[in-house]
Design a protein around this motif. Sequence first.
Motif, PDB file in Angstrom:
ATOM      1  N   ARG A 138       0.842  -1.191   0.000  1.00 15.18           N
ATOM      2  CA  ARG A 138       0.000   0.000   0.000  1.00 15.18           C
ATOM      3  C   ARG A 138       0.883   1.249   0.000  1.00 15.18           C
ATOM      4  NH1 ARG A 138      -5.336  -0.974   0.740  1.00 15.18           N
ATOM      5  NH2 ARG A 138      -5.911  -3.039   1.548  1.00 15.18           N
ATOM      6  N   ALA A 139       0.544   2.202  -0.846  1.00 13.70           N
ATOM      7  CA  ALA A 139       1.381   3.391  -1.001  1.00 13.70           C
ATOM      8  C   ALA A 139       1.485   4.196   0.291  1.00 13.70           C
ATOM      9  CB  ALA A 139       0.834   4.264  -2.124  1.00 13.70           C
ATOM     10  N   GLY A 140       0.441   4.142   1.103  1.00 10.46           N
ATOM     11  CA  GLY A 140       0.463   4.892   2.351  1.00 10.46           C
ATOM     12  C   GLY A 140       1.478   4.385   3.359  1.00 10.46           C
ATOM     13  N   THR A 141       1.982   3.178   3.162  1.00  9.38           N
ATOM     14  CA  THR A 141       2.980   2.613   4.079  1.00  9.38           C
ATOM     15  C   THR A 141       4.405   2.827   3.582  1.00  9.38           C
ATOM     16  OG1 THR A 141       2.984   0.417   3.055  1.00  9.38           O
ATOM     17  CG2 THR A 141       1.315   0.847   4.748  1.00  9.38           C
ATOM     18  N   LEU A 142       4.565   3.458   2.429  1.00  6.57           N
ATOM     19  CA  LEU A 142       5.902   3.706   1.885  1.00  6.57           C
ATOM     20  C   LEU A 142       6.556   4.884   2.594  1.00  6.57           C
ATOM     21  CD1 LEU A 142       5.070   3.512  -1.935  1.00  6.57           C
ATOM     22  CD2 LEU A 142       6.108   1.709  -0.544  1.00  6.57           C
TER      23      LEU A 142
END
Length: 246
Positions: A138-142
């Motif tokens: 998920r991009a939010g965890t990058l």
Amino acid sequence: MSTPAASPGPVGEPILRVANLAAHIAGQQVVEQVDFVVPAQGVTAVLGRNGVGKTSTLKAILGLIDRTGEVTFEGTRIDHEPTHRIVQRGVGYVPEDREVFGGLTVAENLKLAIRTPEPRTELVEALFPELTRRAQQRAGTLSGGQQQMVSVARALINPNKLLLVDEPTKGLAPKIVNEVADALAEAARTTPVLLVEQNLTVVEKLAERVIVIDSGRVVHTGAAADLFADPDQIQRLLGVHSEENA
């Protein structure tokens, strides 16, 4: 104050012309009267102190904020067109705040950006192998740097005719700064780039031309090499010494 050149840059018709551009946000004028051209090749950097209207200029070109004046892309006026139509014409945008979809995976973020039957997937994978490894994350965890890679990759995955890139290295670790700069250099081999950037080392590496904005107006245009050869001019126009890497 330097006068913007009538036809700077490489010989040939500019891909973008901006004339008498003014813009407002919530009734406040943020761009007063901006005039410049962007050649159909290479990197043109927009420089200036914080808060002088650089980001607002890019947003005004795209129609993301209220604007008046003339914006001509490939010989056609686009200043009365909505943002989605301008993007469909081939103008890619990398926003300052990245704007990734945090709840979606990296792969889903890239898929949503595709608007062509032949996306440049191989180019994106070559420039950002880290994103291939994290395709299902998920991009939010990058990390911030990885999110910036996603933001740049979304623009590069389409065969755009012009890229507007806003502060791509802001807040990034030096290693990621280099990766993003290298990606933009590769992109600029085939697509002209209008780049807002505070990191002068990156600008010196990438840009052929510079546009300096102050108080919502263009106060200087010219060759990047000439600007960086004159520390006094950098100090006068930007309020920094070249080695400060603002």
